[in-house]
Structures are given as structure tokens and as C-alpha cells.
Write a protein that holds these residues in place. Sequence first.
Motif, PDB file in Angstrom:
ATOM      1  N   MET A   1      12.975   0.590  -0.451  1.00  0.00           N
ATOM      2  CA  MET A   1      12.016  -0.297  -1.121  1.00  0.00           C
ATOM      3  C   MET A   1      11.418  -1.243  -0.097  1.00  0.00           C
ATOM      4  O   MET A   1      12.136  -1.950   0.599  1.00  0.00           O
ATOM      5  N   ALA A   2      10.096  -1.240   0.000  1.00  0.00           N
ATOM      6  CA  ALA A   2       9.378  -2.140   0.899  1.00  0.00           C
ATOM      7  C   ALA A   2       8.861  -3.321   0.089  1.00  0.00           C
ATOM      8  O   ALA A   2       8.268  -3.143  -0.979  1.00  0.00           O
ATOM      9  N   TYR A   3       9.103  -4.531   0.571  1.00  0.00           N
ATOM     10  CA  TYR A   3       8.631  -5.700  -0.172  1.00  0.00           C
ATOM     11  C   TYR A   3       8.243  -6.802   0.800  1.00  0.00           C
ATOM     12  O   TYR A   3       8.690  -6.843   1.954  1.00  0.00           O
ATOM     13  N   GLN A   4       7.386  -7.712   0.326  1.00  0.00           N
ATOM     14  CA  GLN A   4       6.969  -8.879   1.089  1.00  0.00           C
ATOM     15  C   GLN A   4       6.855 -10.063   0.155  1.00  0.00           C
ATOM     16  O   GLN A   4       6.472  -9.914  -1.017  1.00  0.00           O
ATOM     17  N   ALA A  15       6.246 -12.253  -4.879  1.00  0.00           N
ATOM     18  CA  ALA A  15       6.923 -11.109  -4.266  1.00  0.00           C
ATOM     19  C   ALA A  15       6.153  -9.853  -4.623  1.00  0.00           C
ATOM     20  O   ALA A  15       5.910  -9.569  -5.808  1.00  0.00           O
ATOM     21  N   TYR A  17       6.074  -5.684  -3.871  1.00  0.00           N
ATOM     22  CA  TYR A  17       6.956  -4.671  -3.305  1.00  0.00           C
ATOM     23  C   TYR A  17       6.619  -3.300  -3.888  1.00  0.00           C
ATOM     24  O   TYR A  17       5.919  -3.177  -4.906  1.00  0.00           O
ATOM     25  N   GLN A  19       8.391   0.374  -5.064  1.00  0.00           N
ATOM     26  CA  GLN A  19       9.643   0.996  -5.502  1.00  0.00           C
ATOM     27  C   GLN A  19       9.301   2.340  -6.129  1.00  0.00           C
ATOM     28  O   GLN A  19       8.522   2.400  -7.089  1.00  0.00           O
ATOM     29  N   TYR A  25       4.608  -6.532  -8.559  1.00  0.00           N
ATOM     30  CA  TYR A  25       4.655  -7.904  -8.069  1.00  0.00           C
ATOM     31  C   TYR A  25       5.227  -8.799  -9.158  1.00  0.00           C
ATOM     32  O   TYR A  25       5.197  -8.484 -10.353  1.00  0.00           O
ATOM     33  N   TYR A  58      -3.203  -5.657  -0.193  1.00  0.00           N
ATOM     34  CA  TYR A  58      -2.121  -4.787   0.262  1.00  0.00           C
ATOM     35  C   TYR A  58      -2.685  -3.401   0.546  1.00  0.00           C
ATOM     36  O   TYR A  58      -3.686  -2.972  -0.045  1.00  0.00           O
TER      37      TYR A  58
END
Length: 325
Positions: A1-4, A15, A17, A19, A25, A58
Motif C-alpha cells: 500500500m502506497a500512501y502520503q 491522507a 493512499y 490499496q 483519501y 496525484y
Amino acid sequence: MAYQILEMADGQRMALYAQGNSVLYCFMPFARGMIPTEVRRDYLAHFEAGVFRDTVCYVYEDLEHNVILDTLGAGPAKIILTAGPLGYGFCNLRLAVREGELYLFYQAYSGRDKGYGLYVCMPYQENRRGVIFEKESAGDEGIKAEDGGNGENVKTTSAGKAVFVPVDYRIVQTDTGAVLTCVDRNSGEVRVFEWKAELVFEERRQMGEEEHGRRLSSLQAAWQEEREGWELQKEEIQAEALAKLGELQQEREERLIQCRKEYEGKVSRLRGEYEEKLSKCKEGYEKQLLQAKRQYDELAQTAIRLQQIGRKWRDKYFEKESDEK
């Protein structure tokens, strides 16, 4: 899982991300009962997010291997890059904001003509793309071209399949401007590019080990030569310094003698003036003393005469009284 985790201009944190195949978000802090909001369902890989003009942007690779740029509620999604045939693809996506413009950095690789490269584009401006560097394929080196191989940036798995190995790069803001540093994960090669303006990047010349050694040897030789020359001139410099010191000492002594003479002359002049004034004062005081003594003698004579006259009149007075009796 990539998140920022992103922070907006008003201080609100969010947040964002990925998934599975979804991009979601939620606002932070995340309270119990809150449900993340799903915005995309075609996510595949390479998630990157940022804030541009107070809007969350994004990018990611979708299921059709296109690079998509989207925003949260500010407009429709946009296809930025499209994958081509022969294993051509994109990875290592990075968003950056500089001087009010949005930039997308990415790597592109191909199994036939290019090993790997680093590129940049301006997503909101048409046909604004730039090449930071491109590197030709290094040949087979145990990996076939049709496998998408590059001898330096593609490694082979145990199953014999070529896997692309991207470079690590970072954008650093300095006092003099922005620079981009790239590190090849396999060779360890480091390259530095100065970000001049928009899509203009200029690579800084890196000094190799051989060049570094040559320059170091040259500097050492120059230093040794300068040191030997200084040693030869050391005695001469010391003699000149001693001579200069002797001249300064002599000049100091002469100046001291001159100052002493001036001082003694001034003292003598002041003493003479003082004695002259003292002599004049003494003469004046003696004259005043003689004048006072003379006046005193005259008063004394007058007093004696007055006493004699008084006695005379007293005697006459007593004689008259005697005759009357």
C-alpha cells in the motif's frame, strides 16, 4: 500500500493512499466511524501525490499502463503518458512544484532501443517535455534485447525474466537554486543536475578518481615547491625582519631622546619664568614692607609728640589748681 500525508494551506491534513486497485483519501485525524473516500478504481502502481495551488494532485499508472494525473474535486483526470509496444513503460514518478508550476519527473525504459532515461514534463502545459538524461542499452551482457534488458539497469530473476532497476533521484532546494541528484543503484554512479529554469537542466561535471588523483598530485607538488622556496627565503626574511626591527628600535631611541630634550627644555623655561615671577613678587613685598615700616615710624613719632604735649598740658593744669588754692 502506497500512501502520503499532505498538509493544506489552512493546516488541514489529508491522507491519500492506494490499496489494491483503489485510490482513497481521508482527513486527519481519522476518527472512529469514518470511512475513506474512494476516488479511483484503476490503480496499478507508482503512486505519487502533492499539493499544487492548494489542490491535491496525484499520479499513478493505471491498469492499461497509462500514467494518469488527477485531482481531488478540481477537474477530470488526464492521461499524461501512454505506454507503447515492445515493453516500453514508465516508473519512478515524482511530482514537484517550482515557481508556481507543476512538474512530473519520470523514468522511461524500453527493451529494444533505450536502457533507461530520466525525463520531465509540465502536465498542465501542452507539449512541454524535457530530457534530463538518456542512457543507451549496454548490449546483451547475458540479457536479450527482446527481454527488455539493459546490462546496467536491468537484472535477471531466477526465472530468467528481465526486471528494470530504476535510479534513485531526489530534488534538493538550496540557497542558490534547485538541484537534482541521481544515483545508479547498480553501478553507484552519482550525477548532479542544476535546475536552471523550467525544463532546462545542466549537469555538473563530476571529477573522476583519476582526475582527482592527478589534481591532488599537482597541488601537492605545487605546495612542496612553494614550501621549498619559502625555506630558501626564510633566512633572508628573518634578516630583513631583524634589520627592520633594529631600525625601528633606533628610531624609537632617537625619538625618546628628542622627547626628553624637549621635556627638559620646557621644564627649564617654566622654571625660569617661575623664578622671574617669584623675584618680582619678592621685590614688591619688600617695598611694601619698607613703606609700612616707614609709616609705622612716623606714627610712633607722632605718638611721642602727642604724649609730650599731653604731659605739658597736664602740668599746666596742676599748676593752675595750686595757685587758686
